[in-house]
Design a protein around this motif. Structure first.
Motif, short mmCIF file in Angstrom:
data_model
loop_
_atom_site.label_atom_id
_atom_site.label_comp_id
_atom_site.label_asym_id
_atom_site.label_seq_id
_atom_site.Cartn_x
_atom_site.Cartn_y
_atom_site.Cartn_z
N GLY A 1 -12.90 67.95 89.37
CA GLY A 1 -12.64 69.13 90.19
C GLY A 1 -13.33 69.09 91.54
O GLY A 1 -14.48 68.67 91.64
N TYR A 2 -12.58 69.52 92.56
CA TYR A 2 -13.15 69.60 93.91
C TYR A 2 -14.06 70.82 94.01
O TYR A 2 -13.85 71.82 93.28
N PRO A 3 -15.04 70.77 94.91
CA PRO A 3 -15.41 69.65 95.79
C PRO A 3 -16.14 68.55 95.03
O PRO A 3 -16.76 68.80 93.99
N LEU A 4 -16.06 67.33 95.57
CA LEU A 4 -16.69 66.17 94.97
C LEU A 4 -17.63 65.50 95.97
O LEU A 4 -17.41 65.59 97.19
N ILE A 5 -18.65 64.83 95.46
CA ILE A 5 -19.59 64.09 96.29
C ILE A 5 -19.36 62.60 96.05
O ILE A 5 -19.31 62.15 94.90
N VAL A 6 -19.20 61.84 97.12
CA VAL A 6 -19.00 60.40 97.04
C VAL A 6 -20.25 59.70 97.55
O VAL A 6 -20.76 60.04 98.63
N LYS A 7 -20.77 58.74 96.76
CA LYS A 7 -22.01 58.06 97.13
C LYS A 7 -21.90 56.55 96.90
O LYS A 7 -21.35 56.12 95.88
N PRO A 8 -22.44 55.74 97.80
CA PRO A 8 -22.67 54.32 97.47
C PRO A 8 -23.67 54.26 96.31
O PRO A 8 -24.61 55.06 96.27
N CYS A 9 -23.48 53.34 95.42
CA CYS A 9 -24.32 53.29 94.23
C CYS A 9 -25.76 52.88 94.53
O CYS A 9 -26.69 53.32 93.86
N ASN A 10 -25.95 52.02 95.54
CA ASN A 10 -27.25 51.40 95.72
C ASN A 10 -27.91 51.68 97.07
O ASN A 10 -28.62 50.84 97.61
N LEU A 11 -27.69 52.86 97.62
CA LEU A 11 -28.31 53.22 98.90
C LEU A 11 -29.02 54.56 98.78
O LEU A 11 -28.82 55.31 97.83
N GLY A 12 -29.84 54.85 99.79
CA GLY A 12 -30.52 56.14 99.85
C GLY A 12 -30.38 56.74 101.23
O GLY A 12 -29.55 56.31 102.04
N SER A 13 -31.22 57.75 101.52
CA SER A 13 -31.25 58.42 102.83
C SER A 13 -29.91 59.03 103.22
O SER A 13 -29.61 59.21 104.40
N SER A 14 -29.08 59.33 102.23
CA SER A 14 -27.77 59.97 102.45
C SER A 14 -26.79 59.11 103.24
O SER A 14 -25.78 59.61 103.74
N ILE A 15 -27.08 57.82 103.38
CA ILE A 15 -26.19 56.92 104.11
C ILE A 15 -24.93 56.68 103.29
O ILE A 15 -24.99 56.31 102.12
N GLY A 16 -23.76 56.91 103.91
CA GLY A 16 -22.49 56.69 103.24
C GLY A 16 -22.08 57.80 102.30
O GLY A 16 -21.05 57.70 101.62
N VAL A 17 -22.86 58.87 102.23
CA VAL A 17 -22.58 59.98 101.32
C VAL A 17 -21.71 61.02 102.03
O VAL A 17 -21.94 61.35 103.19
N ALA A 18 -20.69 61.53 101.32
CA ALA A 18 -19.80 62.52 101.91
C ALA A 18 -19.29 63.49 100.85
O ALA A 18 -19.22 63.16 99.66
N LYS A 19 -18.94 64.67 101.30
CA LYS A 19 -18.37 65.69 100.43
C LYS A 19 -16.87 65.77 100.67
O LYS A 19 -16.42 65.76 101.82
N ALA A 20 -16.09 65.82 99.60
CA ALA A 20 -14.63 65.86 99.70
C ALA A 20 -14.10 67.13 99.06
O ALA A 20 -14.43 67.45 97.91
#
Length: 397
Positions: free
Chosen positions: A185-204
């Protein structure tokens, strides 16, 4: 060893390279008047190991190419007594030998990817030297968001619903992945598996946004995590300090961002104080939550720290439903930005005292490991050598 040479290790091949430099500079400043002799071990973005006095000054990092050219390559080596040294690999002059510094302990100040994921910790283990922070296991599992969630589920630590997949899965069956994600169910959070500092993280909030977020995240990692977004969301963090058998929790914090989900800019560039690292982020300390919720999160932080077999200092990040006050584990940072000193200052522990305690825990862990049997006396190779190569055929059955 009378002289306490402390190696400050930082940098590395990681999108969080600059953040690591900031944390290392904070450590160096905090220990300026300590009993330790500080030696930098800077790992460049291309993986070169460098040392030299210029690396102790943040102002020299304006031009990384010039800094690398004026620094000296180095490596860990063993001397004839079995001690580990940080040895320069280049002579400074015709009659000057490369410096070789005995290592008392290493302060690991890496963030993300190589350095925080257990790889550098494994190098320290191979050279049998004390190092701050978690060991190989906790570092590697803590860096992998999928494995971290699986470990929490196995130990009844609450987490959000999620799914994970690799880039090859996305290429082969995008429709199935989108269908499974939309079932959460939306909204969803997309994350790279092996990073931190919110790099590459987005809300859809829609399929189109989800596809865009996934395609962007694949630029940073081949393994992604998609998880439910808690609404209304309140983020609460807590730091834990000590060993997996003897540790304590700091006060809690509620980080504040320009949006509901904290960005890299929120964490490191708010207020124009990027040189302060994570300490520059806007936050409420202690968190403006009830005493009951505070204690629940502090207890859960300690439980999670022990579950991961973590050590040194870590920051545990939790997601809280602002209405129901239900708490979910988000992630563990085994080398948190700025070592979360801003939380320990509010817990009446100075940054200098925090680093000194980290070193003490590292020495304690190292002594405990070396107090165990680490080799097994046998004449197996002598027996096999006498029989020759044919005698090896029955070795494994």
């Amino acid at each position: 060893m009378s002289q306490k040479n402390l190696i400050i290790a930082f940098g590395g091949a990681s999108p969080e390279h600059e953040v690591s430099v900031l944390t290392a500079m904070q450590v160096i400043a905090a220990l300026d008047e300590s009993d330790y002799t500080l030696t930098p071990l800077y790992i460049t973005k291309s993986g070169n190991w460098l040392t030299g006095q210029k690396l102790l000054d943040l102002s020299n990092y304006k031009d990384l190419n010039e800094l690398e050219a004026s620094s000296t390559r180095c490596a860990f080596v063993k001397d004839e007594m079995g001690r580990t040294l940080l040895k320069e690999q280049e002579k400074q002059g015709l009659f000057t030998k490369p410096a070789a510094i005995p290592v008392y302990a290493v302060v690991t100040a890496f963030h993300g990817s190589d350095g925080e994921n257990g790889s550098f910790q494994g190098t320290c283990e191979m050279f049998n030297i004390p190092y701050t922070g978690s060991g190989v296991l906790a570092s590697s599992v803590g860096m992998n968001k999928v494995k971290a969630k699986q470990l929490c589920v196995a130990n009844k630590i609450p987490v959000t619903d999620s799914l994970d997949f690799f880039e090859k899965n996305w290429e082969d069956d995008q429709a199935t992945i989108l269908k499974e994600a939309e079932m959460i169910g939306y909204p969803l959070i997309v994350k790279p598996c092996n990073l931190g500092s919110s790099i590459g993280v987005a809300k859809a909030n829609s399929k189109d946004e989800l596809i865009d977020a996934i395609e962007t995240a694949f630029r940073y990692d081949a393994h992604l995590l998609v998880e439910e977004a808690i609404q209304p969301l309140m983020e609460i963090n807590c730091s834990v300090l000590g060993s997996s058998t003897d540790c304590r929790a700091s006060v809690c914090e509620r980080p504040m961002g320009a949006s509901e989900m904290l960005s890299f800019q929120d964490k490191y560039q708010s207020g124009g104080n990027a040189e302060k690292g994570m300490a520059s982020a806007d936050r409420i300390i202690p968190a403006d939550i009830s005493s009951e919720l505070t204690e629940e999160i502090r207890e859960l932080a300690v439980q999670t720290f022990k579950t991961f077999d973590a050590s040194g200092v870590a920051r545990l990040d939790f997601l809280v439903n602002a209405d129901t006050k239900k708490v979910y584990f988000n992630e563990i940072n085994t080398i948190p930005g700025s070592f979360s000193f801003y939380l320990w200052e509010k817990s009446e522990l100075t940054f200098k005292a925090l680093i000194e305690e980290l070193v003490a825990v590292a020495i304690q862990n190292h002594q405990a490991k070396n107090g165990r049997v680490r080799s097994y006396q046998t004449n197996l190779l002598n027996e096999k050598a006498a029989k020759g190569i044919k005698g090896l055929k029955g070795l494994k059955k």
